[in-house]
Design an enzyme around this catalytic site. Structure first.
Site, PDB file in Angstrom:
ATOM      1  N   HIS A  17       4.713   3.992   2.923  1.00 14.08           N
ATOM      2  CA  HIS A  17       5.400   4.922   2.012  1.00 14.08           C
ATOM      3  C   HIS A  17       6.014   6.114   2.748  1.00 14.08           C
ATOM      4  CE1 HIS A  17       4.214   2.815  -1.540  1.00 14.08           C
ATOM      5  NE2 HIS A  17       2.930   3.113  -1.451  1.00 14.08           N
TER       6      HIS A  17
ATOM      7  N   ASP B 163       2.099  -5.688  -0.011  1.00 18.59           N
ATOM      8  CA  ASP B 163       1.369  -4.681  -0.787  1.00 18.59           C
ATOM      9  C   ASP B 163       1.877  -4.695  -2.227  1.00 18.59           C
ATOM     10  OD1 ASP B 163      -0.301  -1.911  -0.016  1.00 18.59           O
ATOM     11  OD2 ASP B 163       0.977  -1.689  -1.789  1.00 18.59           O
TER      12      ASP B 163
ATOM     13  N   HIS C 211       2.593  -2.235  -3.977  1.00 21.03           N
ATOM     14  CA  HIS C 211       3.590  -1.173  -4.116  1.00 21.03           C
ATOM     15  C   HIS C 211       4.731  -1.386  -3.128  1.00 21.03           C
ATOM     16  CE1 HIS C 211      -0.318   0.788  -5.318  1.00 21.03           C
ATOM     17  NE2 HIS C 211       0.414   0.905  -6.417  1.00 21.03           N
TER      18      HIS C 211
ATOM     19  N   ASP D 292      -3.957  -4.525  -2.493  1.00 18.21           N
ATOM     20  CA  ASP D 292      -4.084  -3.960  -3.825  1.00 18.21           C
ATOM     21  C   ASP D 292      -3.384  -4.772  -4.909  1.00 18.21           C
ATOM     22  OD1 ASP D 292      -1.743  -3.300  -2.562  1.00 18.21           O
ATOM     23  OD2 ASP D 292      -1.875  -1.144  -2.927  1.00 18.21           O
TER      24      ASP D 292
END
Length: 478
Positions: free
Chosen positions: A257, A294, A296, A381
């Protein structure tokens, strides 16, 4: 030009914790929902999204600081600790066996000499005291060796020469970081460490939130250095072996990120992006293929390479999840148009969806791109037990991904492949899934049938998944 307008990450906000704290809070979760470290009780599980309080201290970027600093020439330099390093950068390697003493040696000698199947490098931070909130106390545990409980850890730690740890690697230099991140952000964060020492916690304004403590800068250099060291070792092994080991950077803070201008979403530096630039600059591996599974979207990696035709970034993520980027029509721009592929999956997508995506999207994209190395942002996740999203991957999904990516690297780029740990917020599913990845690397049988409970699964939205795949194929012409 960035794929999506990121907020300016120009300010650090100092907050005063209830008492002095140890370094930041991003670690591999391994044992239970709470534990003790250095005599203090610590949180190991749920993130606390708290945006700080108290007086503000503004330092760091200005609005004009939007591009990374240029990559330096390959010369001797000083790292973030003031030590001088040579670009040859030899790393020490230790076998994870109690019968074998630790001896510094060149990575290609140790790795190829003992038939190793997996390399790992560990860079952890210390936990934050539970009473020191508002820190985001997630993924906290002092020992990253333990992918799960001690029983599961011993399965890999005592595999002798099968699993090798790269040790005593150098931290990334500020020049390494500057190949991805803007110079004012790097220098601003380094200077902010003095404020962190005084205030206990520094909140990085606009970062989603991300906190720092007095040692965050140094530990983030070490995390990025772990990835760099594994690139060195895998490349060295591939020069003398047709079957080099797969590598896994078990690191905190995570990185995908972190945008070029600053920190975001618990990520300080873009570990995988820094390793990609390093592979190009130091090893001549021009074409880098990055897979991010991931839950995200890896917006930081996306933005770093959005105009670069030589780095293909492919992200699968849950549609609508944090940080809201990664739309299907974000495909790169300028010379990099077509070298970014975002595949947002509908909630409820699981093992069947991901297997289909791998076969119909990831494989043909990689075959067409012809990479020199594959790097993987390995977030866990998307597991159905993870509390922060609503996909339903299983440990079997992660075994499949690890095994398939390993084979893809063997088919396309001499087996050169490095995984980087990203997200994962359920203690049990994270540890089981990382362990399944290692089993896949080692060629062991999967234990998914013993670990996964099918009664938790529900019907996947496969019709929607098929429609998204067909749209991706149309946009990218394959």
């Amino acid at each position: 030009m960035s794929a999506a307008a990121a907020p300016p990450l120009a300010n650090f906000t100092a907050t005063t914790a209830s008492r002095p704290t140890a370094p930041l809070i991003q670690y591999l979760v391994t044992t239970s929902s709470s534990s003790t470290f250095a005599g203090h009780e610590i949180d190991l599980f749920f993130p606390i999204f708290f945006l700080g309080f108290g007086q503000s201290i503004r330092i760091g970027l200005t609005e004009s600081d939007t591009h990374p600093a240029p990559a330096p020439a390959p010369v001797s330099r000083r790292d973030g600790f003031g030590r001088k390093n040579e670009e040859s950068a030899q790393h020490s390697v230790q076998q994870l066996s109690p019968k074998v003493p630790s001896k510094p040696c060149s990575p290609w000698i140790s790795v190829t000499g003992n038939g190793s199947k997996v390399l790992q490098a560990v860079a952890a931070q210390h936990p934050v005291d539970r009473k020191a909130k508002p820190a985001c106390n997630i993924q906290c545990h002092p020992d990253l060796y333990h992918y799960g409980d001690h029983r599961r850890a011993r399965e890999f730690l005592f595999r002798g020469s099968d699993v090798v740890e790269v040790q005593n690697f150098r931290p990334a230099t500020t020049d390494d970081i500057g190949s991805v991140h803007a110079g004012p952000y790097i220098s601003g964060l380094e200077k902010a460490m003095d404020q962190a020492s005084e205030k206990g916690l520094i909140f990085i304004d606009g970062s989603g939130p991300t906190y720092a403590t007095a040692t965050t800068f140094q530990e983030s250099l070490l995390a990025a250095g772990a990835g760099i060291s594994l690139v060195d070792s895998v490349v060295a092994a591939s020069r003398v072996s047709k079957d080099p080991p797969v590598a896994f950077a078990l690191i905190r803070p995570p990185g995908h990120h972190a945008v070029p201008k600053g920190a975001m979403g618990f990520c300080v530096f873009g570990n995988i992006a820094i390793a990609a630039r390093y592979a190009q600059r130091m090893h001549g591996l021009k074409r880098v293929f990055i897979i991010d599974f991931d839950v995200h979207h890896g917006n930081g990696t996306n933005d770093a390479f959005y105009e670069d035709p030589d780095i293909f970034f492919l992200s699968t993520h849950q549609a609508g999840s944090y940080p809201g980027t990664g739309k299907i029509d974000q495909i790169g721009s300028g010379n990099g148009e077509g070298s970014t592929l975002n595949l947002p999956l509908p909630g409820g997508s699981g093992d069947t969806a991901m297997r289909t995506v791998f076969d119909q999207v990831i494989v043909p994209c990689a075959q067409r791109f012809k990479p020199d190395i594959i790097l993987v942002s390995a977030g866990y996740d998307a597991h159905l037990l993870d509390p922060l999203a609503s996909l339903q991957f299983t440990t079997g999904t992660y075994y499949m991904l690890a095994s398939s990516i390993k084979q893809l690297a063997k088919d396309l780029c001499g087996g050169r492949c490095v995984f980087f740990l990203e997200g994962g917020y359920n203690l049990s599913s994270l540890s089981n899934s990382v362990a399944e990845s290692f089993r896949a690397f080692l060629g062991d049988r999967s234990l998914a049938s013993e670990l996964d409970d099918p009664s938790y699964l529900h019907e996947e939205p496969l019709k929607k998944v098929k429609q998204i795949i067909e749209k991706v194929k149309h946009i990218h012409s394959f």
